[in-house]
Motif scaffolding. Structure first.
Motif, PDB file in Angstrom:
ATOM      1  N   VAL A  14       5.443   3.860  -7.828  1.00  0.00           N
ATOM      2  CA  VAL A  14       4.153   3.774  -7.130  1.00  0.00           C
ATOM      3  C   VAL A  14       3.248   3.604  -8.439  1.00  0.00           C
ATOM      4  O   VAL A  14       3.248   4.522  -9.323  1.00  0.00           O
ATOM      5  CB  VAL A  14       3.874   5.687  -7.129  1.00  0.00           C
ATOM      6  CG1 VAL A  14       2.532   5.385  -6.305  1.00  0.00           C
ATOM      7  CG2 VAL A  14       4.734   5.875  -5.933  1.00  0.00           C
ATOM      8  N   ARG A  22       6.117   7.651 -11.136  1.00  0.00           N
ATOM      9  CA  ARG A  22       4.745   6.616 -11.263  1.00  0.00           C
ATOM     10  C   ARG A  22       4.820   5.638 -12.644  1.00  0.00           C
ATOM     11  O   ARG A  22       4.969   6.890 -13.306  1.00  0.00           O
ATOM     12  CB  ARG A  22       3.437   8.251 -11.188  1.00  0.00           C
ATOM     13  CG  ARG A  22       3.160   8.794 -10.467  1.00  0.00           C
ATOM     14  CD  ARG A  22       4.276   8.504  -9.413  1.00  0.00           C
ATOM     15  NE  ARG A  22       3.507   9.550  -8.161  1.00  0.00           N
ATOM     16  CZ  ARG A  22       4.271   9.313  -6.780  1.00  0.00           C
ATOM     17  NH1 ARG A  22       5.266   9.396  -6.404  1.00  0.00           N
ATOM     18  NH2 ARG A  22       3.730   9.755  -6.058  1.00  0.00           N
ATOM     19  N   ARG A  45      -5.230   8.228  -8.652  1.00  0.00           N
ATOM     20  CA  ARG A  45      -6.178   6.969  -7.680  1.00  0.00           C
ATOM     21  C   ARG A  45      -4.581   6.284  -7.404  1.00  0.00           C
ATOM     22  O   ARG A  45      -3.640   4.970  -8.319  1.00  0.00           O
ATOM     23  CB  ARG A  45      -6.401   5.714  -7.623  1.00  0.00           C
ATOM     24  CG  ARG A  45      -7.435   5.176  -6.902  1.00  0.00           C
ATOM     25  CD  ARG A  45      -8.605   5.116  -6.660  1.00  0.00           C
ATOM     26  NE  ARG A  45      -8.177   2.463  -7.392  1.00  0.00           N
ATOM     27  CZ  ARG A  45      -8.229   2.592  -7.633  1.00  0.00           C
ATOM     28  NH1 ARG A  45      -9.480   2.780  -8.556  1.00  0.00           N
ATOM     29  NH2 ARG A  45      -8.168   1.177  -7.562  1.00  0.00           N
ATOM     30  N   VAL A  46      -3.842   6.388  -6.737  1.00  0.00           N
ATOM     31  CA  VAL A  46      -2.492   5.219  -6.209  1.00  0.00           C
ATOM     32  C   VAL A  46      -2.887   3.843  -5.572  1.00  0.00           C
ATOM     33  O   VAL A  46      -4.074   3.447  -5.168  1.00  0.00           O
ATOM     34  CB  VAL A  46      -1.930   5.672  -4.654  1.00  0.00           C
ATOM     35  CG1 VAL A  46      -0.567   5.001  -4.524  1.00  0.00           C
ATOM     36  CG2 VAL A  46      -1.020   7.521  -5.023  1.00  0.00           C
ATOM     37  N   VAL A  94      -0.304   3.850 -10.352  1.00  0.00           N
ATOM     38  CA  VAL A  94      -1.203   4.801 -10.340  1.00  0.00           C
ATOM     39  C   VAL A  94      -2.117   4.703 -11.314  1.00  0.00           C
ATOM     40  O   VAL A  94      -1.860   4.013 -12.549  1.00  0.00           O
ATOM     41  CB  VAL A  94      -0.815   6.803 -10.250  1.00  0.00           C
ATOM     42  CG1 VAL A  94       0.553   6.927  -9.364  1.00  0.00           C
ATOM     43  CG2 VAL A  94       0.249   6.943 -11.920  1.00  0.00           C
ATOM     44  N   SER A 112       0.770  -1.376   0.371  1.00  0.00           N
ATOM     45  CA  SER A 112      -0.087   0.001  -0.273  1.00  0.00           C
ATOM     46  C   SER A 112       1.226   1.458  -0.289  1.00  0.00           C
ATOM     47  O   SER A 112       2.040   1.479   1.034  1.00  0.00           O
ATOM     48  CB  SER A 112      -1.219  -0.072   1.287  1.00  0.00           C
ATOM     49  OG  SER A 112      -0.369   0.045   2.491  1.00  0.00           O
ATOM     50  N   GLY A 113       0.233   2.543  -0.997  1.00  0.00           N
ATOM     51  CA  GLY A 113       1.387   3.663  -0.801  1.00  0.00           C
ATOM     52  C   GLY A 113       0.087   4.657  -1.205  1.00  0.00           C
ATOM     53  O   GLY A 113      -1.070   4.173  -0.613  1.00  0.00           O
ATOM     54  N   SER A 114       1.403   5.716  -0.443  1.00  0.00           N
ATOM     55  CA  SER A 114      -0.230   6.973  -1.102  1.00  0.00           C
ATOM     56  C   SER A 114       0.875   8.131  -2.349  1.00  0.00           C
ATOM     57  O   SER A 114       1.403   7.845  -2.736  1.00  0.00           O
ATOM     58  CB  SER A 114      -0.072   7.860   0.086  1.00  0.00           C
ATOM     59  OG  SER A 114       1.124   8.362   0.771  1.00  0.00           O
ATOM     60  N   GLN A 115      -0.464   9.382  -2.438  1.00  0.00           N
ATOM     61  CA  GLN A 115       0.437   9.964  -3.261  1.00  0.00           C
ATOM     62  C   GLN A 115       1.689  10.862  -3.347  1.00  0.00           C
ATOM     63  O   GLN A 115       2.444  11.168  -3.553  1.00  0.00           O
ATOM     64  CB  GLN A 115      -0.716  11.123  -3.902  1.00  0.00           C
ATOM     65  CG  GLN A 115      -1.767  10.794  -4.583  1.00  0.00           C
ATOM     66  CD  GLN A 115      -1.440  10.883  -5.146  1.00  0.00           C
ATOM     67  OE1 GLN A 115      -0.431  10.833  -6.471  1.00  0.00           O
ATOM     68  NE2 GLN A 115      -2.383  10.327  -6.618  1.00  0.00           N
ATOM     69  N   SER A 116       2.240  10.838  -1.425  1.00  0.00           N
ATOM     70  CA  SER A 116       3.137  11.200  -0.803  1.00  0.00           C
ATOM     71  C   SER A 116       4.306  10.641  -0.878  1.00  0.00           C
ATOM     72  O   SER A 116       5.648  10.887  -0.644  1.00  0.00           O
ATOM     73  CB  SER A 116       2.989  11.603   0.320  1.00  0.00           C
ATOM     74  OG  SER A 116       3.283  10.390   0.946  1.00  0.00           O
ATOM     75  N   GLU A 117       4.103   9.303  -1.701  1.00  0.00           N
ATOM     76  CA  GLU A 117       5.804   8.299  -1.868  1.00  0.00           C
ATOM     77  C   GLU A 117       6.294   9.025  -3.296  1.00  0.00           C
ATOM     78  O   GLU A 117       6.465   9.127  -3.658  1.00  0.00           O
ATOM     79  CB  GLU A 117       4.502   6.929  -2.627  1.00  0.00           C
ATOM     80  CG  GLU A 117       3.947   6.399  -1.111  1.00  0.00           C
ATOM     81  CD  GLU A 117       4.896   5.658  -0.101  1.00  0.00           C
ATOM     82  OE1 GLU A 117       6.259   5.052  -0.412  1.00  0.00           O
ATOM     83  OE2 GLU A 117       4.172   4.678   0.686  1.00  0.00           O
TER      84      GLU A 117
END
Length: 76
Positions: free
Chosen positions: A56, A33, A62-63, A58, A24-29
């Motif tokens: 990342v 992309r 959406r990540v 995407v 799992s990850g987020s936009q700040s990773e």
């Protein structure tokens, strides 16, 4: 060369990041992309080119998760 090398490389070229389990990850990773339709082989090539240890994944904004270089080794 090791026995089955071609088969392992072919497997990486056929599997996409959509087909593998992502962390799992987020936009700040940190990391480049990429689309979930990126092949594992292309993902590894990109990481080696950029020096990133992770990508990342995407779909639009959406990540979907994070793919690590070490994950590729587990797929061989």
């Amino acid at each position: 060369q090791f026995v089955g090398e071609d088969r392992a490389l072919r497997r990486l070229a056929l599997r996409t990041l959509r087909d593998v389990t992502l962390e799992s990850g987020s936009q700040s990773e940190p990391g480049s992309r990429v689309s979930p339709d990126t092949t594992v082989r292309n993902a590894v090539s990109l990481m080696l080119e950029t020096g990133d240890e992770q990508l990342v994944v995407v779909d639009g904004d959406r990540v979907l998760g994070v793919f690590h270089l070490r994950d590729a080794g587990e797929l061989l």
